[in-house]
Every structure is written in C-alpha cells, then in structure tokens.
Design a protein around this motif. Structure first.
Motif, PDB file in Angstrom:
ATOM      1  N   THR A   3       0.821  -1.206   0.000  1.00 51.46           N
ATOM      2  CA  THR A   3       0.000   0.000   0.000  1.00 51.46           C
ATOM      3  C   THR A   3       0.858   1.260   0.000  1.00 51.46           C
ATOM      4  OG1 THR A   3      -1.793  -1.164   1.124  1.00 51.46           O
ATOM      5  CG2 THR A   3      -1.836   1.230   1.232  1.00 51.46           C
ATOM      6  N   PHE A   4       1.878   1.281   0.849  1.00 53.11           N
ATOM      7  CA  PHE A   4       2.751   2.454   0.887  1.00 53.11           C
ATOM      8  C   PHE A   4       3.539   2.599  -0.411  1.00 53.11           C
ATOM      9  CE2 PHE A   4       1.720   2.698   5.316  1.00 53.11           C
ATOM     10  CZ  PHE A   4       1.876   4.043   5.627  1.00 53.11           C
ATOM     11  N   GLY A  16      -5.809   9.695   3.381  1.00 54.85           N
ATOM     12  CA  GLY A  16      -6.020   8.271   3.122  1.00 54.85           C
ATOM     13  C   GLY A  16      -4.963   7.397   3.777  1.00 54.85           C
ATOM     14  N   ILE A  17      -3.709   7.822   3.705  1.00 57.80           N
ATOM     15  CA  ILE A  17      -2.648   7.015   4.316  1.00 57.80           C
ATOM     16  C   ILE A  17      -2.765   7.053   5.839  1.00 57.80           C
ATOM     17  CG2 ILE A  17      -0.641   8.561   4.608  1.00 57.80           C
ATOM     18  CD1 ILE A  17      -0.554   5.180   2.809  1.00 57.80           C
ATOM     19  N   ASP A  30      -5.565  -2.513  14.959  1.00 54.47           N
ATOM     20  CA  ASP A  30      -5.763  -3.946  14.711  1.00 54.47           C
ATOM     21  C   ASP A  30      -7.080  -4.255  14.018  1.00 54.47           C
ATOM     22  OD1 ASP A  30      -3.257  -4.637  15.816  1.00 54.47           O
ATOM     23  OD2 ASP A  30      -4.104  -4.510  17.841  1.00 54.47           O
ATOM     24  N   SER A  31      -7.534  -3.323  13.177  1.00 50.76           N
ATOM     25  CA  SER A  31      -8.680  -3.631  12.325  1.00 50.76           C
ATOM     26  C   SER A  31      -8.133  -4.025  10.958  1.00 50.76           C
ATOM     27  CB  SER A  31      -9.646  -2.447  12.240  1.00 50.76           C
ATOM     28  OG  SER A  31      -9.000  -1.312  11.724  1.00 50.76           O
ATOM     29  N   GLU A  32      -8.991  -4.301  10.037  1.00 50.30           N
ATOM     30  CA  GLU A  32      -8.570  -4.839   8.747  1.00 50.30           C
ATOM     31  C   GLU A  32      -8.132  -3.725   7.794  1.00 50.30           C
ATOM     32  OE1 GLU A  32      -7.307  -7.774   6.618  1.00 50.30           O
ATOM     33  OE2 GLU A  32      -8.336  -8.135   8.502  1.00 50.30           O
ATOM     34  N   PRO A  33      -6.823  -3.583   7.522  1.00 44.42           N
ATOM     35  CA  PRO A  33      -6.379  -2.565   6.564  1.00 44.42           C
ATOM     36  C   PRO A  33      -6.696  -3.006   5.139  1.00 44.42           C
ATOM     37  CG  PRO A  33      -4.511  -3.855   7.296  1.00 44.42           C
ATOM     38  CD  PRO A  33      -5.710  -4.352   8.065  1.00 44.42           C
ATOM     39  N   ARG A  34      -7.098  -2.041   4.313  1.00 49.32           N
ATOM     40  CA  ARG A  34      -7.410  -2.327   2.914  1.00 49.32           C
ATOM     41  C   ARG A  34      -6.706  -1.316   2.016  1.00 49.32           C
ATOM     42  NH1 ARG A  34     -12.002  -1.367   5.217  1.00 49.32           N
ATOM     43  NH2 ARG A  34     -12.621   0.147   3.642  1.00 49.32           N
ATOM     44  N   LEU A  35      -6.233  -1.762   0.893  1.00 48.10           N
ATOM     45  CA  LEU A  35      -5.519  -0.909  -0.054  1.00 48.10           C
ATOM     46  C   LEU A  35      -6.339   0.319  -0.435  1.00 48.10           C
ATOM     47  CD1 LEU A  35      -3.106  -0.537  -2.064  1.00 48.10           C
ATOM     48  CD2 LEU A  35      -4.496  -1.779  -3.700  1.00 48.10           C
ATOM     49  N   GLU A  36      -7.629   0.144  -0.645  1.00 51.69           N
ATOM     50  CA  GLU A  36      -8.466   1.260  -1.101  1.00 51.69           C
ATOM     51  C   GLU A  36      -8.611   2.373  -0.064  1.00 51.69           C
ATOM     52  OE1 GLU A  36     -11.323  -2.064   0.186  1.00 51.69           O
ATOM     53  OE2 GLU A  36      -9.524  -1.932  -1.051  1.00 51.69           O
ATOM     54  N   VAL A  94       9.039   3.034   6.372  1.00 52.21           N
ATOM     55  CA  VAL A  94       7.978   4.049   6.262  1.00 52.21           C
ATOM     56  C   VAL A  94       6.657   3.546   6.836  1.00 52.21           C
ATOM     57  CG1 VAL A  94       6.634   5.450   4.657  1.00 52.21           C
ATOM     58  CG2 VAL A  94       9.104   5.304   4.387  1.00 52.21           C
ATOM     59  N   PRO A  95       6.174   2.348   6.465  1.00 56.72           N
ATOM     60  CA  PRO A  95       4.924   1.879   7.096  1.00 56.72           C
ATOM     61  C   PRO A  95       5.063   1.723   8.609  1.00 56.72           C
ATOM     62  CG  PRO A  95       5.464   0.516   5.200  1.00 56.72           C
ATOM     63  CD  PRO A  95       6.623   1.435   5.418  1.00 56.72           C
ATOM     64  N   TYR A  96       6.205   1.226   9.042  1.00 55.17           N
ATOM     65  CA  TYR A  96       6.448   1.066  10.476  1.00 55.17           C
ATOM     66  C   TYR A  96       6.358   2.420  11.183  1.00 55.17           C
ATOM     67  CZ  TYR A  96       9.055  -0.187  14.752  1.00 55.17           C
ATOM     68  OH  TYR A  96       9.461  -0.377  16.053  1.00 55.17           O
TER      69      TYR A  96
END
Length: 194
Positions: free
Chosen positions: A26-27, A61-62, A72-78, A178-180
């Motif tokens: 995603t990132f 969005g990011i 801890d919910s479900e991450p989604r690309l969109e 970066v995501p971390y």
C-alpha cells in the motif's frame, strides 16, 4: 505519563505482524502515485498543481490506513483513496498546514519544526472525525500536542539510524521503515488523544 516511545514502537511492530505485505504494498503504491504525478510536474505546470491538489486527500487516506493497522482492524488498499471522500477538508487543511509551517520557517528553522510537530496529528484527527473543519483540526492538533512535542521529536530521532541503513540498502529498507513509522505515529496519536 503516557506510553513510552519504546513501547509504542513495540506495539506498532505487533500490530504490523501478519500485515507487512499489505502495508508495504500500500505504501509503495501511495508513493508511486505521488511520485508519478510529481515527476510529471517537470513536463507541465498543470501536473505541479495536480500534485498540490492530491497531496492532502492522499495523506488523509494514508492516515486512515495507518490507523486501521494501529487499531488492529482490517487494513485495505483502497483506504489510501478514502481521503477523496472528504476532499475539500483534506485539501484546505493541507494547504493551511503548509502555509503555517512555511510562515514559521521564515522566522527560523526551529519555530518551523515546532509548528510542523504541533500540526502532526491533524490528519489523524480528520480520519477520526470527518465532519471537523480544517482550522478546528489544526487547533485540536496543537492542543493535543501541548506537552508532547519533545516526546514526538525524540520519537522521530529514533529513525535517523534506520534511515541511514535504508539508504545503504539502496532505499529498499524504506519499504518497511515508512509503514512502520506511520503506524508508530498512529499509535502515538491514539496514546495522547485519550
């Protein structure tokens, strides 16, 4: 005393467990989109304006995506495109934040850094409350960061060594760093907002 930075980092790592693939992908997509449009700005000034227009909604969005991982919910690309649902607020907030930081930078570097840190929680606030107005979100971030700017600054300093290692890996390490980092900042937001 709120949660220590070291603990926030551990919690972020735990939240990313089993989600590294979606986070890195995603990132990567996020930066490819921003980079492609920004790179096209050299061809025509219209793309420079387009870059400026999409940065706010994309950053919102990011922030939504990072909060999803952090909580801890479900991450989604969109989710990186969900900032466009609140386009005007994201755009105006981004432009105001950039203007305010720039004006503080005109005074000296240090006030500019302090201003940037003061506004650092703004997009997380909008991600949580889509009905908030831009100036209200900026003021809320300033209020929220009161007494936590140094802690946030020290948290950012922890990334310098890792950033150097990422550079030595020809930039590949940034795919994970970066995501971390964004999830750590989302944890920081959740920690101080309560």
């Amino acid at each position: 005393m709120k949660t220590e930075n070291k603990e926030l980092m551990r919690m972020a790592k735990a939240s990313l467990k089993g989600k590294w693939g979606i986070a890195v992908g995603t990132f990567l997509l996020y930066y490819l989109i921003i980079g492609a449009i920004a790179g096209s700005a050299e061809v025509t000034p219209l793309f420079g304006l387009l870059t400026l227009v999409i940065l706010g909604p994309m950053y919102l969005g990011i922030s939504i995506f990072s909060l999803a991982i952090s909580r801890d919910s479900e991450p989604r690309l969109e989710q990186i495109f969900m900032g466009f649902h609140n386009f005007t607020t994201a755009l105006v907030t981004f432009l105001l934040m950039a203007l305010f930081v720039f004006l503080w930078l005109l005074l000296l570097i240090i006030p500019g850094i302090v201003a940037a840190i003061s506004y650092s929680m703004t997009f997380y606030i909008i991600a949580d409350d889509g009905s908030i107005k831009p100036m209200e979100a900026l003021r809320k971030s300033q209020t929220m960061m009161y007494g936590y700017k140094w802690k946030f600054f020290c948290l950012g300093l922890r990334f310098i060594g890792w950033g150097i290692l990422c550079i030595l890996s020809l930039g590949i390490g940034f795919l994970w760093l970066v995501p971390y980092g964004q999830v750590i900042y989302a944890k920081f937001y959740d920690d101080i907002k309560g």
